[in-house]
Design a protein around this motif. Structure first.
Motif, PDB file in Angstrom:
ATOM      1  N   ILE A 207      33.804  45.110  32.906  1.00  8.23           N
ATOM      2  CA  ILE A 207      34.758  44.211  33.132  1.00  8.23           C
ATOM      3  C   ILE A 207      36.456  44.590  32.884  1.00  8.23           C
ATOM      4  N   LEU A 208      36.545  45.199  31.779  1.00 11.72           N
ATOM      5  CA  LEU A 208      37.966  45.646  31.488  1.00 11.72           C
ATOM      6  C   LEU A 208      38.324  46.703  32.388  1.00 11.72           C
ATOM      7  N   ILE A 209      37.331  47.841  32.526  1.00 10.31           N
ATOM      8  CA  ILE A 209      37.829  48.729  33.503  1.00 10.31           C
ATOM      9  C   ILE A 209      38.064  48.450  34.796  1.00 10.31           C
ATOM     10  N   HIS A 210      37.202  47.646  35.433  1.00 12.15           N
ATOM     11  CA  HIS A 210      37.368  47.332  36.460  1.00 12.15           C
ATOM     12  C   HIS A 210      38.700  46.185  36.752  1.00 12.15           C
ATOM     13  N   ALA A 211      38.950  45.512  35.919  1.00 12.23           N
ATOM     14  CA  ALA A 211      40.471  44.905  35.799  1.00 12.23           C
ATOM     15  C   ALA A 211      41.443  45.434  35.670  1.00 12.23           C
ATOM     16  N   PHE A 212      41.473  46.571  35.144  1.00 13.44           N
ATOM     17  CA  PHE A 212      42.619  47.752  35.092  1.00 13.44           C
ATOM     18  C   PHE A 212      42.815  48.209  36.398  1.00 13.44           C
ATOM     19  N   TYR A 213      41.606  48.541  37.055  1.00 15.94           N
ATOM     20  CA  TYR A 213      41.798  49.362  38.219  1.00 15.94           C
ATOM     21  C   TYR A 213      42.156  48.234  39.430  1.00 15.94           C
ATOM     22  N   ASN A 214      41.637  46.963  39.293  1.00 13.41           N
ATOM     23  CA  ASN A 214      42.260  45.826  40.419  1.00 13.41           C
ATOM     24  C   ASN A 214      43.675  45.609  40.188  1.00 13.41           C
ATOM     25  N   LEU A 215      44.089  45.618  38.954  1.00 13.92           N
ATOM     26  CA  LEU A 215      45.441  45.483  38.757  1.00 13.92           C
ATOM     27  C   LEU A 215      46.463  46.475  39.248  1.00 13.92           C
ATOM     28  N   SER A 216      45.958  47.834  39.258  1.00 10.27           N
ATOM     29  CA  SER A 216      46.658  49.008  39.833  1.00 10.27           C
ATOM     30  C   SER A 216      46.739  48.726  41.211  1.00 10.27           C
ATOM     31  N   ILE A 217      45.754  48.317  41.988  1.00  9.46           N
ATOM     32  CA  ILE A 217      45.789  48.167  43.494  1.00  9.46           C
ATOM     33  C   ILE A 217      46.607  47.034  43.793  1.00  9.46           C
TER      34      ILE A 217
END
Length: 221
Positions: A207-217
């Motif tokens: 969840i945390l890894i995915h959230a950071f990736y989403n934020l960068s997008i």
């Protein structure tokens, strides 16, 4: 005599129904609706409700234990998820710098504190919906059936990729080489967090890894 449907087939059937409904939703509305409506309302309804029904009614299990979401979150899991997630976020910063020669997002002139906060919460909401479905529901059961970390991770990553096909091919911003790059990154991201999830059996890490990736997008795409 009608052949009995296996537990894994039931899981894949549920996933397929979710994909069909989500594809219809994307085809109908594309990216014309507000971002918050997509991620706070539509996606939880389409992704989470069927999973909740399957776990509580079909498997007759407690929902949170059924997706490996533990009430007591380990600090080590938070650190691992945040650290790896920040690396993915930095890749977005680096990509933005290579393209524009600055670390400030191209939309920096229109970014406000309110918009950034919205992106943070949307990124977290998106990652929760997608990781509950892709890791806590699908991957967990594929691994329990096969006992093979690499086979189950690869298959779950393929399914994760197809889950993003509707948005990839309806977004007017993701075209050409950028489309290919996002597709490849999605697969790498999914494989990495799938293996981490199976090793730690904690949903908070993906969840945390995915959230950071989403934020960068949201900030740099």
């Amino acid at each position: 005599m009608k052949p009995k449907t296996s537990p894994t087939q039931k899981v894949l059937n549920t996933w397929a129904i979710i994909l069909i409904i989500w594809s219809i939703y994307r085809a109908k509305f594309q990216t014309n609706l507000p971002l918050w409506l997509d991620e706070f309302i539509a996606k939880p309804l389409v992704f989470l409700l069927p999973v909740y029904y399957f776990i509580t009614r079909v498997e007759k299990k407690e929902f949170f234990s059924g997706i490996d979401f533990k009430p007591k979150i380990k600090m080590s899991d938070i650190l691992i998820g945040s650290s790896i997630g920040f690396i993915f976020f930095l890749s977005g910063v680096l990509s933005n710098y290579v393209k524009y020669k600055t670390i400030i997002p191209a939309s920096g002139n229109t970014l406000t504190l309110g918009i950034i906060v919205l992106y943070i919460f949307v990124s977290l909401a998106t990652s929760i919906s997608e990781e509950v479905l892709s890791r806590g529901f699908v991957l967990k059961r594929l691994y329990e059936d096969s006992k093979n970390i690499f086979t189950s991770s690869f298959l779950a990553s393929i399914l994760f990729f197809f889950l993003h096909v509707p948005i990839l091919f309806t977004s007017q911003k993701i075209i050409g080489f950028l489309l290919l790059r996002v597709m490849v990154t999605d697969m790498i991201l999914s494989l990495a967090i799938s293996i981490l999830y199976l090793q730690r059996r904690s949903l908070i890490i993906p969840i945390l890894i995915h959230a950071f990736y989403n934020l960068s997008i949201y900030l740099f795409l």
